[in-house]
Design a protein around this motif. Structure first.
Motif, PDB file in Angstrom:
ATOM      1  N   LEU A  39       0.822  -1.209   0.000  1.00  0.00           N
ATOM      2  CA  LEU A  39       0.000   0.000   0.000  1.00  0.00           C
ATOM      3  C   LEU A  39       0.864   1.271   0.000  1.00  0.00           C
ATOM      4  CD1 LEU A  39      -2.779  -1.034   2.545  1.00  0.00           C
ATOM      5  CD2 LEU A  39      -2.989  -0.838   0.056  1.00  0.00           C
ATOM      6  N   ALA A  40       1.954   1.244   0.779  1.00  0.00           N
ATOM      7  CA  ALA A  40       2.832   2.408   0.836  1.00  0.00           C
ATOM      8  C   ALA A  40       3.509   2.651  -0.511  1.00  0.00           C
ATOM      9  CB  ALA A  40       3.883   2.225   1.925  1.00  0.00           C
ATOM     10  N   THR A  41       3.901   1.576  -1.186  1.00  0.00           N
ATOM     11  CA  THR A  41       4.529   1.715  -2.508  1.00  0.00           C
ATOM     12  C   THR A  41       3.560   2.311  -3.509  1.00  0.00           C
ATOM     13  OG1 THR A  41       5.967  -0.198  -2.072  1.00  0.00           O
ATOM     14  CG2 THR A  41       5.690   0.467  -4.367  1.00  0.00           C
ATOM     15  N   LEU A  42       2.319   1.821  -3.506  1.00  0.00           N
ATOM     16  CA  LEU A  42       1.311   2.352  -4.424  1.00  0.00           C
ATOM     17  C   LEU A  42       0.988   3.814  -4.096  1.00  0.00           C
ATOM     18  CD1 LEU A  42      -1.124  -0.708  -4.637  1.00  0.00           C
ATOM     19  CD2 LEU A  42       0.573   0.019  -6.322  1.00  0.00           C
ATOM     20  N   PHE A  43       0.923   4.124  -2.801  1.00  0.00           N
ATOM     21  CA  PHE A  43       0.654   5.501  -2.383  1.00  0.00           C
ATOM     22  C   PHE A  43       1.759   6.437  -2.858  1.00  0.00           C
ATOM     23  CE2 PHE A  43       1.437   8.861   0.766  1.00  0.00           C
ATOM     24  CZ  PHE A  43       0.210   9.511   0.763  1.00  0.00           C
ATOM     25  N   LEU A  44       3.006   6.051  -2.625  1.00  0.00           N
ATOM     26  CA  LEU A  44       4.137   6.892  -3.028  1.00  0.00           C
ATOM     27  C   LEU A  44       4.220   7.031  -4.540  1.00  0.00           C
ATOM     28  CD1 LEU A  44       6.788   5.560  -0.502  1.00  0.00           C
ATOM     29  CD2 LEU A  44       5.950   7.914  -0.640  1.00  0.00           C
ATOM     30  N   ALA A  45       3.939   5.941  -5.253  1.00  0.00           N
ATOM     31  CA  ALA A  45       3.958   6.017  -6.712  1.00  0.00           C
ATOM     32  C   ALA A  45       2.882   6.984  -7.206  1.00  0.00           C
ATOM     33  CB  ALA A  45       3.736   4.633  -7.317  1.00  0.00           C
ATOM     34  N   GLY A  46       1.706   6.947  -6.551  1.00  0.00           N
ATOM     35  CA  GLY A  46       0.613   7.838  -6.949  1.00  0.00           C
ATOM     36  C   GLY A  46       0.932   9.301  -6.709  1.00  0.00           C
ATOM     37  N   VAL A  47       1.447   9.631  -5.510  1.00  0.00           N
ATOM     38  CA  VAL A  47       1.735  11.042  -5.222  1.00  0.00           C
ATOM     39  C   VAL A  47       2.925  11.544  -6.047  1.00  0.00           C
ATOM     40  CG1 VAL A  47       0.736  10.935  -2.909  1.00  0.00           C
ATOM     41  CG2 VAL A  47       3.174  10.481  -3.202  1.00  0.00           C
TER      42      VAL A  47
END
Length: 303
Positions: free
Chosen positions: A72-80
């Protein structure tokens, strides 16, 4: 737990936690940064982003379900990171606002991209090498809930300073020399003139509702000169100028410069004799009502 995974989890968790709390301390400013990416409604995403960052940072730091949290953190960081890249390339955004408004930790876009790339490596390691052990003691759960509750309270309290759609005209008497305020870095005034300095956003509906009234302030004799200041937003500025064709002075400035003055739009400053005499928040009144409230001040009497 693998030591490498533990180190990566703690390092990424600390950065996300610091970033989340820094934005929570001034959620209103962060919400204004989000409006630089598109519609004004994006400001309502600020609490969601802040709370998501806090939750991910705490989960990484406390070791909760690391594989799932890492994902989830990887997807969040990729999104922002993708959103910031869009802002830099197409919206002229220069400050990511990752660590709050005007923080030296934000750095230029290149530094933000490098930092996010390092974080993506850390969370990627946690995702690929971590386990999903769901066990966590009551002490850790209480710590998580206490920290999230604190972050949510701070975020909600600071976010409430964003313009309220129902806010009525409000002004506060003042007696601050322009030279002693952030206005000194943005405008030049003369002691023999009166000014209304209007801080607004090209995408703020309450600001746009004020423009027709603002256009009457100079011709109607409410003040000698109107100066409008807005965060840079080339696309919205072009629409604004085409729609309103303002005859008063409008300056677009880097967002961080305007935010030094205020992060609640619209806000207007009535200046006489190089002194801020009143601060008006919310939609502007008609020039006639302004003259009624401040007519004596223009005539030379002190408040």
């Amino acid at each position: 737990m693998n030591r490498r995974v533990e180190y990566c989890s703690v390092a990424a968790g600390v950065v996300l936690l610091v970033s989340g709390f820094a934005k929570a301390l001034d959620a209103a400013a962060f919400s204004r940064t989000l409006t630089l990416y598109g519609p004004e409604a994006l400001r309502f995403a600020a609490p969601v982003v802040v709370l998501a960052e806090l939750a991910l940072g705490l989960a990484l730091l406390l070791g909760f379900r690391l594989r799932r949290t890492g994902c989830l953190a990887t997807l969040f960081l990729a999104g922002v990171t993708a959103a910031f890249a869009y802002g830099v390339l197409f919206r002229g955004v220069g400050d990511c606002g990752c660590f709050g408004s005007e923080s030296p930790l934000n750095g230029p876009p290149v530094a933000a991209f490098l930092r996010n790339a390092a974080l993506l490596v850390l969370t990627g390691v946690v995702w690929l090498r971590g386990d999903d052990d769901a066990t966590c003691g009551p002490a850790l759960r209480r710590t998580f809930l206490a920290a999230m509750s604190t972050g949510a309270f701070i975020c909600g309290y600071s976010f409430r300073t964003v313009g309220d759609p129902g806010r009525r005209l409000h002004y506060e008497p003042a007696a601050d020399a322009v030279a002693e305020t952030p206005l000194a870095q943005l405008v030049t005034t003369h002691s023999d003139s009166t000014y209304l300095i209007f801080a607004f956003s090209y995408t703020c509906p309450h600001c746009l509702n004020s423009i027709e009234n603002l256009k009457r302030y100079e011709p109607g004799g409410a003040v000698d000169r109107v100066l409008a200041l807005a965060p840079e937003h080339p696309v919205a500025e072009a629409r604004f100028r085409e729609e309103f064709r303002p005859e008063f002075s409008v300056r677009s400035l880097p967002a961080e410069e305007v935010f030094r003055l205020t992060n609640a739009f619209p806000t207007a400053y009535f200046v006489r004799r190089d002194t801020v005499r009143a601060v008006l928040t919310g939609e502007l009144p008609a020039a006639m009502l302004f003259r009624r409230a401040f007519g004596r001040e223009r005539a030379g009497d002190a408040i």
